[in-house]
Scaffold this motif. Structure first.
Motif, mmCIF file in Angstrom:
data_model
loop_
_atom_site.group_PDB
_atom_site.id
_atom_site.type_symbol
_atom_site.label_atom_id
_atom_site.label_comp_id
_atom_site.label_asym_id
_atom_site.label_seq_id
_atom_site.Cartn_x
_atom_site.Cartn_y
_atom_site.Cartn_z
ATOM 1 N N THR A 73 0.820 -1.206 0.000
ATOM 2 C CA THR A 73 0.000 0.000 0.000
ATOM 3 C C THR A 73 0.857 1.260 0.000
ATOM 4 O O THR A 73 1.936 1.280 0.613
ATOM 5 C CB THR A 73 -0.927 0.021 1.233
ATOM 6 N N TYR B 134 -0.290 3.802 1.494
ATOM 7 C CA TYR B 134 -0.836 4.497 2.665
ATOM 8 C C TYR B 134 -0.310 3.871 3.953
ATOM 9 O O TYR B 134 -1.084 3.442 4.834
ATOM 10 C CB TYR B 134 -2.361 4.454 2.640
ATOM 11 N N GLU C 256 -0.963 5.973 7.403
ATOM 12 C CA GLU C 256 -2.401 6.023 7.676
ATOM 13 C C GLU C 256 -2.943 4.648 8.082
ATOM 14 O O GLU C 256 -3.784 4.532 8.970
ATOM 15 C CB GLU C 256 -3.159 6.519 6.442
ATOM 16 N N THR C 257 -2.441 3.598 7.415
ATOM 17 C CA THR C 257 -2.917 2.246 7.722
ATOM 18 C C THR C 257 -2.433 1.803 9.090
ATOM 19 O O THR C 257 -3.188 1.214 9.877
ATOM 20 C CB THR C 257 -2.451 1.251 6.646
ATOM 21 N N TYR D 167 -4.982 0.763 12.285
ATOM 22 C CA TYR D 167 -4.988 -0.482 13.064
ATOM 23 C C TYR D 167 -4.621 -0.231 14.521
ATOM 24 O O TYR D 167 -5.147 -0.899 15.425
ATOM 25 C CB TYR D 167 -4.067 -1.518 12.412
ATOM 26 N N ASP E 149 -10.705 0.518 6.203
ATOM 27 C CA ASP E 149 -9.344 1.004 6.401
ATOM 28 C C ASP E 149 -8.908 1.868 5.218
ATOM 29 O O ASP E 149 -9.635 2.003 4.232
ATOM 30 C CB ASP E 149 -8.390 -0.174 6.695
ATOM 31 N N ASN F 25 -7.176 1.442 2.796
ATOM 32 C CA ASN F 25 -6.975 0.733 1.550
ATOM 33 C C ASN F 25 -8.267 0.202 0.941
ATOM 34 O O ASN F 25 -8.242 -0.540 -0.033
ATOM 35 C CB ASN F 25 -6.009 -0.429 1.793
#
Length: 202
Positions: free
Chosen positions: A14, A16, A19-20, A24, A195, A197
């Motif tokens: 990803t 991102y 951000e990911t 989480y 999320d 993604n």
């Protein structure tokens, strides 16, 4: 959850990453590892380091690991979001049988001391894990119940059952032209969130 194989892991690439990871973390996952290449060398950027410590460095992250209970989520940098593999925890005997069946299917098997990967014809891989220390908290009740995949290969579920030697799989499939990981569901919680993604956490 004392039986194997059980689904414990998913991995995707990803753009991102920060951000990911933050998404989480907000769901109660702990960031346990960050490995990236800086100046041509793989280095660790593990907590307690935060993104403020290295955000402006030109790091190519190979893996960021987020864990909670029996669930392991990993991600690495990619120019676009790409689902890479699902991970199953199995016994040594199960691993041998699964690899034998994969070879009968003429699917590529790659194995080392820590893990085994099987390349499927469905545009994602299967990881087999036999080491209990790969599971963050084996005593936890928090685990993956099901995942939702889209694929244009209608034989996918049947073939994966045969590969893993099981009568049922924690995988729901929707027939679509593009393969992607569409949703995940965890035991004992209802999140109803998406999320960064586009993955829906039920």
């Amino acid at each position: 959850m004392d039986k194997t194989p059980f689904l414990f892991h998913y991995h995707f690439w990803t753009p991102y990453l920060e951000e990911t990871e933050e998404f989480y973390r907000q769901q109660g996952f702990e960031v346990t590892q960050r490995i990236g290449k800086l100046d041509g060398t793989f280095q660790s950027f593990n907590p307690p380091l935060t993104w403020d410590d290295f955000r402006h460095q030109n790091i190519l992250f190979r893996i960021i690991e987020c864990q909670k209970g029996k669930v392991n989520v990993t991600l690495g940098y990619g120019k676009k979001v790409v689902f890479d593999h699902l991970g199953f925890y199995v016994s040594e005997d199960e691993k041998v049988g699964i690899c034998q069946r994969a070879e009968m299917f003429k699917w590529k098997v790659e194995s080392n001391d820590r893990r085994t990967f099987i390349s499927t014809p469905y545009q994602f891989r299967i990881e087999l894990q036999t080491h209990e220390d790969a599971i963050y908290d084996m005593e936890s009740d928090f685990h993956l119940l099901r995942v939702g995949l889209s694929s244009n290969k209608e034989d996918m579920i049947t073939k994966l059952k045969e590969l893993l030697g099981v009568d049922a799989l924690p995988i729901d499939m929707t027939v679509k032209e593009k393969m992607r990981l569409e949703s995940v569901e965890f035991c004992g919680t209802s999140l109803g969130k998406t999320d960064p993604n586009g993955l829906f956490l039920k």
